[in-house]
Design an enzyme around this catalytic site. Structure first.
Site, mmCIF file in Angstrom:
data_model
loop_
_atom_site.group_PDB
_atom_site.id
_atom_site.type_symbol
_atom_site.label_atom_id
_atom_site.label_comp_id
_atom_site.label_asym_id
_atom_site.label_seq_id
_atom_site.Cartn_x
_atom_site.Cartn_y
_atom_site.Cartn_z
ATOM 1 N N ASP A 3 0.873 -1.171 0.000
ATOM 2 C CA ASP A 3 0.000 0.000 0.000
ATOM 3 C C ASP A 3 0.916 1.228 0.000
ATOM 4 O O ASP A 3 2.095 1.135 0.359
ATOM 5 C CB ASP A 3 -0.888 -0.033 1.243
ATOM 6 C CG ASP A 3 -1.808 1.162 1.346
ATOM 7 O OD1 ASP A 3 -2.356 1.575 0.308
ATOM 8 O OD2 ASP A 3 -1.956 1.688 2.458
ATOM 9 N N ASP A 32 0.005 5.002 1.056
ATOM 10 C CA ASP A 32 -0.147 5.865 2.235
ATOM 11 C C ASP A 32 -0.155 5.028 3.508
ATOM 12 O O ASP A 32 -1.022 4.167 3.689
ATOM 13 C CB ASP A 32 -1.461 6.655 2.151
ATOM 14 C CG ASP A 32 -1.523 7.568 0.942
ATOM 15 O OD1 ASP A 32 -1.326 8.780 1.109
ATOM 16 O OD2 ASP A 32 -1.764 7.066 -0.165
#
Length: 228
Positions: free
Chosen positions: A11, A13
């Site tokens: 991922d 953020d």
């Protein structure tokens, strides 16, 4: 089928990059514009992985059904476009993880719900030593996480089968998406987890990692195991 791990997907953020300082700034700028008091960084940080919907819910108490949502989201994203990478950096230790993956002959990629206009700029501005084998954003595929579609696309682009991938994320939808796609999954506890409402130990991940370095430690032990 060979299930030895070949690809590590992240991922963006809250897992690969610490984007919270810039996103907190633009949320507070918007709050001030709208005549509201800014929020403490410690309050905003756990919500950053939930994107603009989470930030607007936190700051304004609204969801997608609100008539104000579209206007505020547009303004929030405009502010973010002007402040995309002022204080955003890779999490401490991530560059060493990418070095370690390359040394072990693994490739890596990004799967994020962030819009591609921001993802592509941010990846470029981070000036990574080892470029990703794939970057799948929130608008790359028809469905976003927690749907497995973006995960499958990332696998194809990286040249791996889902069983040869592990996905590292800091939100429950990350683990849901990875598991639905047939990957192994790790929870990044160093990311944007809201300990008041989140229970990552119940998300069904293969492991919880407290630091980026623990990702490599886990790989050393589990590279040849089957997905759960």
């Amino acid at each position: 089928m060979n299930t030895k791990l070949k690809t590590v997907l992240f991922d963006l953020d809250g897992t690969l990059a610490d984007t919270a300082p810039d996103l907190a700034r633009v949320l507070n700028d918007l709050l001030v514009e709208e005549g509201r008091a800014p929020l403490p960084f410690a309050v905003i940080r756990p919500q950053v992985s939930h994107g603009s919907p989470g930030l607007l819910k936190l700051g304004f108490g609204i969801d997608l059904t609100s008539p104000e949502h579209a206007r505020l989201r547009t303004r929030l994203l405009d502010l973010y476009a002007d402040n995309l990478c002022r204080d955003t950096v890779l999490f401490a230790g991530i560059e060493a993880v990418l070095d370690g993956l390359t040394a072990r002959g693994l490739n890596w990629g990004i799967v994020t719900n962030k819009p591609s206009a921001f993802t592509d700029r941010l990846v470029a501005e981070l000036r990574l030593r080892h470029p990703p084998a794939c970057v799948v954003s929130g608008d790359t595929t028809t469905n976003r996480k927690p749907h497995p579609e973006p995960m499958w696309l990332a696998c194809r682009q990286a040249g791996s089968e889902p069983a040869q991938c592990v996905y590292v994320g800091d939100a429950e939808r990350d683990i849901q998406a990875g598991r639905a796609a047939g990957m192994r999954t790790l929870v990044a506890l160093f990311g944007y987890i809201d300990r008041t409402h989140d229970a990552p130990e119940l998300w069904g991940a293969d492991a919880l990692v407290h630091t980026p370095a623990e990702i490599l430690d886990w790989l050393v032990t589990n590279r040849s195991t089957e997905p759960t």
